[in-house]
Design a protein around this motif. Structure first.
Motif, mmCIF file in Angstrom:
data_model
loop_
_atom_site.group_PDB
_atom_site.id
_atom_site.type_symbol
_atom_site.label_atom_id
_atom_site.label_comp_id
_atom_site.label_asym_id
_atom_site.label_seq_id
_atom_site.Cartn_x
_atom_site.Cartn_y
_atom_site.Cartn_z
ATOM 1 N N PHE A 112 34.257 -1.100 40.234
ATOM 2 C CA PHE A 112 35.222 -0.030 40.483
ATOM 3 C C PHE A 112 36.568 -0.394 39.848
ATOM 4 C CE2 PHE A 112 33.193 1.145 44.864
ATOM 5 C CZ PHE A 112 32.076 1.643 44.212
ATOM 6 N N ASP A 113 37.246 0.601 39.289
ATOM 7 C CA ASP A 113 38.575 0.363 38.719
ATOM 8 C C ASP A 113 39.609 0.439 39.845
ATOM 9 O OD1 ASP A 113 40.810 0.050 37.184
ATOM 10 O OD2 ASP A 113 40.318 1.632 35.744
ATOM 11 N N LEU A 114 39.592 -0.586 40.684
ATOM 12 C CA LEU A 114 40.480 -0.609 41.842
ATOM 13 C C LEU A 114 41.939 -0.773 41.442
ATOM 14 C CD1 LEU A 114 38.365 -2.782 44.313
ATOM 15 C CD2 LEU A 114 38.727 -0.307 44.410
ATOM 16 N N VAL A 115 42.198 -1.442 40.324
ATOM 17 C CA VAL A 115 43.583 -1.618 39.882
ATOM 18 C C VAL A 115 44.190 -0.263 39.537
ATOM 19 C CG1 VAL A 115 45.064 -2.603 38.102
ATOM 20 C CG2 VAL A 115 43.245 -3.988 39.107
ATOM 21 N N ARG A 116 43.487 0.526 38.747
ATOM 22 C CA ARG A 116 43.993 1.871 38.433
ATOM 23 C C ARG A 116 44.164 2.694 39.709
ATOM 24 N NH1 ARG A 116 40.717 6.775 35.326
ATOM 25 N NH2 ARG A 116 42.428 8.306 35.431
ATOM 26 N N LEU A 117 43.172 2.636 40.586
ATOM 27 C CA LEU A 117 43.232 3.404 41.821
ATOM 28 C C LEU A 117 44.436 3.008 42.664
ATOM 29 C CD1 LEU A 117 42.012 5.368 43.874
ATOM 30 C CD2 LEU A 117 40.573 3.485 44.689
ATOM 31 N N PHE A 118 44.657 1.705 42.819
ATOM 32 C CA PHE A 118 45.754 1.265 43.677
ATOM 33 C C PHE A 118 47.116 1.515 43.037
ATOM 34 C CE2 PHE A 118 42.974 -0.051 46.828
ATOM 35 C CZ PHE A 118 43.682 -0.557 47.899
ATOM 36 N N PRO A 136 35.326 10.709 41.637
ATOM 37 C CA PRO A 136 36.586 9.989 41.418
ATOM 38 C C PRO A 136 37.599 10.834 40.648
ATOM 39 C CG PRO A 136 34.897 9.160 39.948
ATOM 40 C CD PRO A 136 34.209 10.136 40.865
ATOM 41 N N ASP A 137 38.179 11.785 41.349
ATOM 42 C CA ASP A 137 39.098 12.768 40.754
ATOM 43 C C ASP A 137 40.520 12.211 40.794
ATOM 44 O OD1 ASP A 137 40.672 14.957 40.090
ATOM 45 O OD2 ASP A 137 39.371 16.398 41.125
ATOM 46 N N PHE A 138 40.913 11.527 39.731
ATOM 47 C CA PHE A 138 42.249 10.931 39.697
ATOM 48 C C PHE A 138 43.344 11.980 39.617
ATOM 49 C CE2 PHE A 138 39.939 7.029 38.909
ATOM 50 C CZ PHE A 138 40.744 6.057 39.477
ATOM 51 N N ALA A 139 43.068 13.118 38.997
ATOM 52 C CA ALA A 139 44.072 14.182 38.932
ATOM 53 C C ALA A 139 44.392 14.697 40.330
ATOM 54 C CB ALA A 139 43.580 15.314 38.032
ATOM 55 N N ALA A 140 43.356 14.887 41.149
ATOM 56 C CA ALA A 140 43.580 15.330 42.523
ATOM 57 C C ALA A 140 44.349 14.272 43.313
ATOM 58 C CB ALA A 140 42.255 15.637 43.200
ATOM 59 N N LEU A 141 44.035 13.011 43.068
ATOM 60 C CA LEU A 141 44.723 11.935 43.772
ATOM 61 C C LEU A 141 46.196 11.882 43.385
ATOM 62 C CD1 LEU A 141 44.676 9.485 45.618
ATOM 63 C CD2 LEU A 141 43.919 8.103 43.671
ATOM 64 N N GLU A 142 46.485 12.008 42.103
ATOM 65 C CA GLU A 142 47.871 11.950 41.646
ATOM 66 C C GLU A 142 48.705 13.092 42.214
ATOM 67 O OE1 GLU A 142 47.192 11.907 37.492
ATOM 68 O OE2 GLU A 142 46.719 9.752 37.410
ATOM 69 N N ALA A 143 48.053 14.222 42.521
ATOM 70 C CA ALA A 143 48.764 15.378 43.069
ATOM 71 C C ALA A 143 48.853 15.353 44.592
ATOM 72 C CB ALA A 143 48.065 16.667 42.624
ATOM 73 N N LEU A 144 48.240 14.358 45.191
ATOM 74 C CA LEU A 144 48.159 14.289 46.648
ATOM 75 C C LEU A 144 49.484 13.822 47.251
ATOM 76 C CD1 LEU A 144 46.214 14.332 49.155
ATOM 77 C CD2 LEU A 144 45.834 11.905 48.711
ATOM 78 N N PRO A 145 49.984 14.510 48.294
ATOM 79 C CA PRO A 145 51.144 13.977 49.021
ATOM 80 C C PRO A 145 50.758 12.663 49.693
ATOM 81 C CG PRO A 145 50.757 16.300 49.559
ATOM 82 C CD PRO A 145 49.547 15.816 48.822
ATOM 83 N N GLY A 146 51.423 11.593 49.355
ATOM 84 C CA GLY A 146 51.041 10.287 49.864
ATOM 85 C C GLY A 146 51.107 10.165 51.368
ATOM 86 N N ASP A 147 51.988 10.957 51.998
ATOM 87 C CA ASP A 147 52.099 10.853 53.450
ATOM 88 C C ASP A 147 50.920 11.486 54.178
ATOM 89 O OD1 ASP A 147 52.670 13.531 52.993
ATOM 90 O OD2 ASP A 147 54.587 13.520 54.045
#
Length: 280
Positions: A227-233, A183-194
């Motif tokens: 799962f911390d789905l709120v943070r993820l979403f 669960p790499d949130f840093a990688a997710l935050e850097a991800l182009p959403g498209d």
């Protein structure tokens, strides 16, 4: 679909109602639930053809009911030892692309195999070639990282997608695989959403069991696990990744329900999650 999630496209991932459930029942549940797309497998297409419904006709029937198609998924698309243990995963890239030519799906999901030591560059080349062939049918190719497979997490999957660099190449983001893998949130935050073409939503206990391969078929409805789905979403929404979303709750509990009930309950839980994230 109403409320703060009304801008989202909804996918009925067939796993929630049971992958072995007759396709006609799954289609009926998707239509009743107001979903815009439905996932079907290459095996679904092959079985329909064996009973007299050609892929082109199957695609037409689904679209006539207002459903776009996600063909889910293809495993044997890059080098190395192909998977042939069961018919459901033994299809070749050529066979599945022939299905795409007839079905005209909106997207095709690509899976990795359980093991492999091929370099990223070689896998990315194969992914790019798959994208190029699918572009002939206006089909997106969405790579799904899986916690128990060789491409197990978001950074590994994004490395392939970025190296291939195709406009129709992106990701499926599965919340279960994200939390069970890395669960790499840093990688997710850097991800182009498209680059996130679709999101699959389920929950699970916060602590992973010893056997995650078994656990993947015992998922929980969103909100019933740890799962911390709120943070993820919040992150997914912030990067603009909530385009096509739906529940994928692989579970004996949902499989045991009437299909429309399982699909509707799963979608309701996802809507509640999005409403919570988007609340003022």
């Amino acid at each position: 679909m109403t409320g703060s999630a009304e801008s989202i496209g909804w996918v009925m991932w067939s796993g929630t109602v049971g992958l072995q459930r007759p396709l006609a029942e799954r289609v009926e549940a998707a239509v009743a639930g107001g979903f815009g797309r439905i996932s079907i497998s290459p095996l679904d297409v092959a079985l329909a053809q064996e009973t007299g419904t050609a892929p082109a006709e199957l695609g037409r029937r689904l679209r006539d009911q207002g459903l776009g198609i996600v063909l889910d998924g293809l495993m044997n698309w890059y080098g190395g030892e192909p998977m042939t243990a069961s018919r459901s995963i033994a299809f070749t890239a050529d066979e599945v692309l022939d299905m795409c030519a007839a079905l005209r799906p909106a997207a095709l999901t690509a899976f990795a195999r359980p093991t492999g030591d091929l370099p990223v560059e070689e896998i990315a080349t194969a992914f790019g070639q798959l994208c190029d062939r699918a572009a002939e049918f206006d089909t997106l190719i969405q790579l799904e990282f899986m916690a128990m497979m060789a491409i197990r997490d978001l950074p590994a999957a994004m490395a392939v997608v970025a190296a291939a660099d195709r406009a129709n190449g992106g990701l499926v983001f599965d919340t279960w695989h994200f939390f069970r893998g890395n669960p790499d949130f840093a990688a997710l935050e850097a991800l182009p959403g498209d680059r996130v073409f679709a999101v699959q939503v389920s929950d699970g206990p916060a602590e992973a069991p010893d056997d995650i391969a078994r656990d993947t078929f015992n998922r929980l409805l969103p909100g019933d696990g740890g799962f911390d789905l709120v943070r993820l979403f919040r992150v997914l929404d912030g990067i603009g990744a909530l385009g096509w979303v739906g529940p994928e709750v692989l579970s004996p509990a949902t499989e045991g329900m009437p299909a429309a009930e399982a699909a509707g309950l799963g979608a309701a839980r996802v809507r509640e999650l999005i409403d919570q994230v988007r609340a003022p």
